[in-house]
Scaffold this motif. Structure first.
Motif, short mmCIF file in Angstrom:
data_model
loop_
_atom_site.label_atom_id
_atom_site.label_comp_id
_atom_site.label_asym_id
_atom_site.label_seq_id
_atom_site.Cartn_x
_atom_site.Cartn_y
_atom_site.Cartn_z
N ARG A 106 -13.83 49.02 24.37
CA ARG A 106 -12.61 49.20 25.17
C ARG A 106 -11.75 47.94 25.10
O ARG A 106 -12.27 46.83 25.16
CB ARG A 106 -12.97 49.52 26.61
N TYR A 107 -10.42 48.14 25.02
CA TYR A 107 -9.49 47.04 24.86
C TYR A 107 -8.34 47.16 25.85
O TYR A 107 -8.06 48.23 26.40
CB TYR A 107 -8.92 47.03 23.44
N ARG A 108 -7.66 46.01 26.04
CA ARG A 108 -6.44 45.96 26.84
C ARG A 108 -5.45 45.05 26.15
O ARG A 108 -5.81 43.96 25.69
CB ARG A 108 -6.73 45.47 28.25
N CYS A 109 -4.19 45.47 26.06
CA CYS A 109 -3.13 44.60 25.57
C CYS A 109 -1.98 44.69 26.55
O CYS A 109 -1.76 45.73 27.18
CB CYS A 109 -2.69 45.00 24.17
N GLY A 110 -1.24 43.59 26.69
CA GLY A 110 -0.16 43.62 27.64
C GLY A 110 0.54 42.29 27.80
O GLY A 110 0.38 41.37 26.99
#
Length: 308
Positions: A106-110
């Protein structure tokens, strides 16, 4: 290796709100690609171009941060990001080079701080050890059999005629929908031109045969004025746990409507019987004790079932 960019959704604060392949619902979208490929995903309509840009995995704690920068581009090993500002907000593209099985997760970009972002997108990546279906390159949106999916037909210019095709859209049998209306359904497929001036495509109750590449847009299907292409992979639905063992059938029947203390008494009784059998005890006194416990359990169970 194929390099393919997939615009997939936008987020404001903690809210998933859509985009190219606008995914409807609160579930984290899942994307699949084969080991060794290079592919990108774009999170767009982010809130502020002045914020820091980040890309991280899992819980986004210190060891999970892949990139954290004030710049518009950054590279860290096999991972890179590129930020572009636009009239409707910023677009942050993350790229995986030479995917490995360890990239699954699972990843997050922002934008903003990793633990307290101004805006962000969450997604899951799955890396397969075999190539995806022929004709599919880049990340493919992944869903399970029986689900409904909706994606946006973006990067297109409005026209009166609207269409949806599967595969290459070079022959009549590839055309799923062709219409001059703003809302059309054909079987499990539908297209709708919404209030925001965007066209959405919906497929209900997806099956394994829905895996493939889709093209939607404006104009005639076989000679479109503008079009958008995406790919979908449908996997088997998770199997439901089925209990097994010598007491499966009777145990399931006892559980329904039976208080907890009654079930506890069952386990204690079975344990005592098993212990006595293992010790080889067969005296009259022990048998009487067991008989009394069985009688007690029978009475309590009968009262319980009558109450329920």
């Amino acid at each position: 290796m194929n390099i393919h960019h997939l615009l997939f959704f936008c987020c404001f604060s903690a809210a998933l709100c859509g985009g190219n392949t606008r995914l409807v619902g609160a579930q984290v979208p899942v994307f699949t690609q084969a080991e060794g490929e290079t592919a990108s995903l774009t999170c767009y309509q982010l809130s502020s171009s002045e914020s820091r840009k980040f890309f991280c995995k899992n819980k986004c704690e210190a060891e999970d941060i892949l990139i954290n920068t004030d710049g518009n581009t950054a590279l860290n090993g096999r991972y890179s990001i590129e930020y572009r500002s636009g009239s409707s907000g910023g677009e942050l593209t993350v790229t995986f080079t030479n995917l490995t099985r360890s990239d699954s997760g699972r990843y997050r970009c922002g934008l903003g701080e990793t633990l307290y972002p101004d805006s962000y997108c969450d997604f899951e990546v799955r890396v397969s050890d075999a190539p995806l279906q022929d004709g599919i390159s880049g990340f493919s949106y992944t869903t399970t059999e029986g689900e409904n999916i909706t994606f946006g037909c973006d990067d297109t210019v409005y026209g009166r005629h609207k269409f949806l095709c599967k595969d290459e859209c070079k022959k009549e049998e590839d055309i799923l929908i062709e219409t001059d209306g703003n809302r059309t359904r054909r079987g499990r497929y539908s297209i709708e031109y919404n209030w925001a001036g965007e066209m959405d495509v919906t497929i209900t109750q997806v099956t394994k045969s829905d895996t493939g590449r889709y093209m939607c847009g404006y104009g005639r299907a076989l000679s479109p004025d503008s079009s958008y292409t995406t790919s979908i992979v449908v996997i088997d639905a998770p199997t439901t746990f089925q209990p097994s063992g010598p007491f499966t059938g009777s145990f399931v029947l006892l559980v329904v409507g039976v208080p907890f203390f009654v079930l506890l008494d069952v386990f204690l009784l079975l344990y005592k019987l098993k212990k006595q059998r293992n010790l080889g005890l067969n005296t009259r006194g022990n048998a009487d004790d067991v008989f009394m416990e069985v009688t007690f359990f029978h009475e309590v169970l009968s009262q319980s079932m009558n109450l329920s």
